[in-house]
Design a protein around this motif. Structure first.
Motif, PDB file in Angstrom:
ATOM      1  N   GLY A  57       0.788  -1.222   0.000  1.00  7.63           N
ATOM      2  CA  GLY A  57       0.000   0.000   0.000  1.00  7.63           C
ATOM      3  C   GLY A  57       0.821   1.274   0.000  1.00  7.63           C
ATOM      4  N   SER A  58       2.073   1.200   0.396  1.00  4.07           N
ATOM      5  CA  SER A  58       2.903   2.404   0.443  1.00  4.07           C
ATOM      6  C   SER A  58       4.324   2.059   0.036  1.00  4.07           C
ATOM      7  N   GLU A  59       5.061   3.073  -0.394  1.00  2.87           N
ATOM      8  CA  GLU A  59       6.437   2.859  -0.846  1.00  2.87           C
ATOM      9  C   GLU A  59       7.336   2.334   0.267  1.00  2.87           C
ATOM     10  N   CYS A  75       7.122 -13.126  -4.250  1.00  2.00           N
ATOM     11  CA  CYS A  75       6.497 -11.806  -4.374  1.00  2.00           C
ATOM     12  C   CYS A  75       5.324 -11.873  -5.347  1.00  2.00           C
ATOM     13  N   ASP A  76       4.160 -11.496  -4.873  1.00  2.64           N
ATOM     14  CA  ASP A  76       3.016 -11.283  -5.756  1.00  2.64           C
ATOM     15  C   ASP A  76       3.014  -9.789  -6.085  1.00  2.64           C
ATOM     16  N   PRO A  77       3.432  -9.406  -7.298  1.00  2.00           N
ATOM     17  CA  PRO A  77       3.611  -7.981  -7.620  1.00  2.00           C
ATOM     18  C   PRO A  77       2.278  -7.316  -7.992  1.00  2.00           C
ATOM     19  N   VAL A  78       1.457  -7.099  -7.003  1.00  2.54           N
ATOM     20  CA  VAL A  78       0.088  -6.616  -7.226  1.00  2.54           C
ATOM     21  C   VAL A  78       0.114  -5.180  -7.735  1.00  2.54           C
ATOM     22  N   MET A  79      -0.463  -4.988  -8.925  1.00  4.68           N
ATOM     23  CA  MET A  79      -0.562  -3.654  -9.534  1.00  4.68           C
ATOM     24  C   MET A  79      -1.960  -3.381 -10.067  1.00  4.68           C
ATOM     25  N   GLY A  80      -2.567  -4.398 -10.668  1.00  8.58           N
ATOM     26  CA  GLY A  80      -3.858  -4.202 -11.305  1.00  8.58           C
ATOM     27  C   GLY A  80      -4.160  -5.360 -12.226  1.00  8.58           C
ATOM     28  N   ASN A  81      -5.039  -5.122 -13.178  1.00  4.07           N
ATOM     29  CA  ASN A  81      -5.372  -6.156 -14.146  1.00  4.07           C
ATOM     30  C   ASN A  81      -5.798  -5.514 -15.456  1.00  4.07           C
ATOM     31  N   ALA A  82      -5.990  -6.342 -16.470  1.00  2.00           N
ATOM     32  CA  ALA A  82      -6.276  -5.826 -17.808  1.00  2.00           C
ATOM     33  C   ALA A  82      -7.597  -5.068 -17.864  1.00  2.00           C
ATOM     34  N   PRO A 108       0.946   5.440  -8.120  1.00  2.00           N
ATOM     35  CA  PRO A 108       1.800   5.439  -9.315  1.00  2.00           C
ATOM     36  C   PRO A 108       3.237   4.985  -9.074  1.00  2.00           C
ATOM     37  N   ALA A 109       3.760   5.223  -7.876  1.00  2.59           N
ATOM     38  CA  ALA A 109       5.147   4.853  -7.613  1.00  2.59           C
ATOM     39  C   ALA A 109       5.334   3.358  -7.394  1.00  2.59           C
ATOM     40  N   ILE A 110       4.264   2.636  -7.051  1.00  2.00           N
ATOM     41  CA  ILE A 110       4.400   1.237  -6.668  1.00  2.00           C
ATOM     42  C   ILE A 110       4.847   0.341  -7.822  1.00  2.00           C
TER      43      ILE A 110
END
Length: 283
Positions: free
Chosen positions: A83-85, A109-116, A124-126
Motif C-alpha cells: 500500500g505504500s512505498e 512476491c506477488d507484484p500486485v498492480m492491477g489487471n487488464a 503510481p510509484a508502486i
C-alpha cells in the motif's frame, strides 16, 4: 514448513493475509502473518475503516519475530499488495536478514498492480518500485498477465509472447514465475489458464472461466503455489494442486451467490485437491 507472510488484513471477508493464512494452515504450513493494514473490509467496496500500519510499525513486528530466534526456521517470505512505498524497504530488509539466517529461504512476491480490465489500482510509484527493486530480489513471482507485461515492458497475449515475457522477467532476478489469469486468443472458449516456468521447463493448466470477480483469489493462488513449490521443487505438481484448489474455491463461491470467497467452506479443496485438471508441458 514456516512462512512469514507480509500482507494486508481485513476483518470482513478474505483478501491479503485474511485470504492466504487459512489455506496455508490447512495444508500443514505454520504461518507468521504480519499486517500492513488492518481494515474492516477490502477497498473494492468503496468504503472501509481501520488503519494503515506504518512501515516502522511493520518493521518492529518483524524485529520482534527475529528476537524470538525464528529467522533460521523461515522457509518462505511471502508478500502481496504493497500500500505504500515504505513497505518495500521493510520487506527487502526482512528478506535479506532472513536469507542471512537461512540461505535456503525463498522470497515469493506477488507484484500486485492491477489487471487488464481495471488497469493499475495502486499508487503510481508502486509499479516502478516493484519492477526496479522488489521483483529483482525475489526468487518466485506470481504476476497476472497484465502485471507481467508491465514488469517486462511487453504486451504478452499468445503463449509464445507470454513465454518470452516470462524469460525477460526471469532474467531480472526471479528464477520461477507463475503467470495467473492467462488469456490468449487461441484458447478454448470459456477457459482461462495459468503458466508456471522455472529452470526445468514450462507448464500450463487450463480451467473453466467462471463469470465472477473474486477479490482475494490471487492471494490464495500465490500462497498455495509458493508453499507447494517450496515443499517439492516441482512446478508442474505445484501448478496442478493450486489450480485444483483455487478452481473449487471459486466454484463454491460462485454457487453460493456471495461476494466474498467461501474460504472456510472450501477447506477440503486445499487439504485434498481433486487434481482434476491436466498440466501440459509447453517447453
Amino acid at each position: 514448513m514456516k512462512v512469514l507472510s507480509i500482507q494486508s488484513a481485513v476483518a470482513y471477508g478474505h483478501v491479503g493475509n485474511s485470504a492466504a493464512v487459512f489455506p496455508l494452515q490447512r495444508i500443514g504450513v505454520e504461518v507468521m502473518p504480519v499486517y500492513t493494514v488492518n481494515f474492516s473490509n477490502h477497498t473494492g467496496y468503496g468504503a472501509w475503516r481501520g488503519p494503515l500500519i506504518s512501515p516502522d510499525d511493520v518493521r518492529e513486528v518483524i524485529a520482534g519475530i527475529e528476537d524470538r530466534g525464528a529467522f533460521p526456521e523461515i522457509d518462505v517470505i511471502l508478500s502481496g499488495y504493497q500500500g505504500s512505498e515504505g513497505i518495500a524497504d521493510v520487506i527487502l530488509d526482512a528478506v535479506a536478514r532472513i536469507k542471512s539466517a537461512n540461505p535456503a529461504a525463498v522470497y515469493s512476491c506477488d507484484p500486485v498492480m492491477g489487471n487488464a480490465k481495471s488497469g493499475c489500482f495502486v499508487a503510481p510509484a508502486i509499479p516502478v518500485l516493484l519492477r526496479d527493486r522488489v521483483v529483482p530480489a525475489a526468487d518466485l513471482i506470481t504476476p497476472n498477465q497484465f502485471e507481467l507485461g508491465y514488469l517486462t515492458g511487453t504486451e504478452p497475449d499468445s503463449l509464445e509472447t507470454t513465454l518470452e515475457s516470462v524469460e525477460l522477467a526471469r532474467a531480472s532476478g526471479p528464477r520461477t514465475v507463475l503467470v495467473t489469469s492467462v488469456e490468449r486468443p487461441d484458447r478454448e472458449d470459456g477457459t482461462i489458464e495459468m503458466l508456471a516456468v522455472d529452470d526445468d521447463g514450462a507448464w500450463i493448466v487450463q480451467t473453466p472461466l467462471l463469470p465472477m470477480k473474486a477479490n482475494g483469489s490471487g492471494d490464495v493462488t500465490a500462497a498455495l503455489f509458493s508453499a507447494h513449490y517450496r515443499r517439492t521443487g516441482d512446478a508442474a505438481d505445484a501448478l496442478a494442486r493450486t489450480a485444483s484448489s483455487v478452481f473449487d474455491l471459486l466454484a463454491n463461491t460462485h454457487e453460493s451467490g456471495e461476494r466474498e470467497l467461501r474460504l472456510i467452506e472450501s477447506q477440503e479443496s486445499y487439504a485434498n485437491p481433486q487434481m482434476q485438471f491436466e498440466v501440459r508441458r509447453v517447453r
